[in-house]
Design a protein around this motif. Structure first.
Motif: not given
Length: 298
Positions: A269-270, A275-279
């Motif tokens: 919610r930032g 996305n999950r890959d970048l995180r």
């Protein structure tokens, strides 16, 4: 020599020596004396550093500066007042060299040329150079940029990336990001080159975002985002790096204080949800920094 002449001569010598003494003062000595660390940052590098609707400077990099402020307070044993100064990209290094600011944290990335004049902290983010273009544009490949008007901000890594990617592109120099966005909308340039994450952030805030796109899929360059400090200030640089080390370690360990800071800008919610890959890539990058500096300040 009379006593009056001797006193006058001594006074003159001391006065002449003052600028040298001032220049010799380290950042930590200056902050201890004044109680004010002065930080340069950006006013339009959303979500790293920008002005909100109330005119206040906020962002991920500004939050990092506040953590640095807290670490300085711990080390000096007293409260200090963080002073934020908005700077243009071209003004960042001159203001550090002239000691008008003690540190710059915005969306700056390391280059060897910049490193000749300033010192860099650990990287606390990652970015790369992309183009913002209109939806119907076929720009993206290096060949497609030949003869095209590419808007750039002078003395940025984005300018250098476009020069290296396509020397035959026609560079149009712009004052700031808002001028770049306006020039593209008005058709005065074919594309605006900037950090990909900043361009994506701009798109996410536009009501007519579907009229534009960010290209190419793979950035023309990949760079780490870091803070810049004056040279010959190892004690201050240690403080900055220790702050980032603690932040990364806290985030990786899922400590609420640090996760909240990160998620405010890049969480689900930032401002710009990763996305999950970048995180996962961000977490892995942080782990590398942590593992390579395990003995820091032990």
């Amino acid at each position: 020599m009379s006593k009056k002449i001797a006193v006058a001569a001594l006074s003159l010598l001391l006065t002449a020596a003052l600028p040298v003494a001032a220049r010799a003062e380290t950042v930590m000595q200056k902050v201890k004396r004044t109680g004010v660390p002065t930080a340069g940052t950006s006013k339009d590098a959303f979500p790293f550093a920008y002005k909100d609707q109330q005119g206040q400077l906020i962002g991920y990099s500004v939050d990092m500066l506040k953590l640095i402020q807290q670490q300085i307070e711990k080390e000096l044993g007293k409260k200090v007042q963080l002073k934020l100064v908005p700077l243009t990209p071209a003004g960042r290094i001159p203001n550090i060299v002239n000691r008008k600011v003690d540190i710059v944290c915005d969306a700056s990335s390391f280059t060897w040329e910049r490193n000749k004049n300033v010192d860099f902290s650990f990287s606390y983010g990652a970015t790369g150079t992309n183009l913002l273009v209109k939806k119907a544009s076929n720009l993206g490949s290096p060949k497609s940029l030949i003869g095209k008007k590419i808007g750039v901000i002078e003395k940025t890594t984005n300018e250098q990336a476009i020069k290296q990617t396509q020397p035959q592109a026609k560079l149009i120099y712009l004052r700031d990001r808002w001028q770049g966005y306006t020039a593209l909308q008005q058709g005065r340039i074919d594309a605006f080159a900037d950090d990909g994450i900043l361009l994506e952030a701009w798109l996410g805030r536009k009501q007519n975002f579907n009229k534009y796109k960010v290209v190419p899929d793979r950035p023309y360059s990949r760079e780490g985002i870091a803070c810049m400090v004056p040279e010959n200030n190892s004690d201050f640089l240690d403080t900055v790096n220790y702050t980032f080390y603690g932040f990364m370690q806290g985030f990786v360990n899922n400590e609420s204080k640090y996760v909240t800071i990160f998620d405010r800008w890049f969480g689900p919610r930032g401002a710009i949800p990763l996305n999950r890959d970048l995180r996962d890539l961000t977490v892995e990058t942080m782990r590398i920094v942590i593992d390579s500096h395990q003995d820091i300040r032990k």
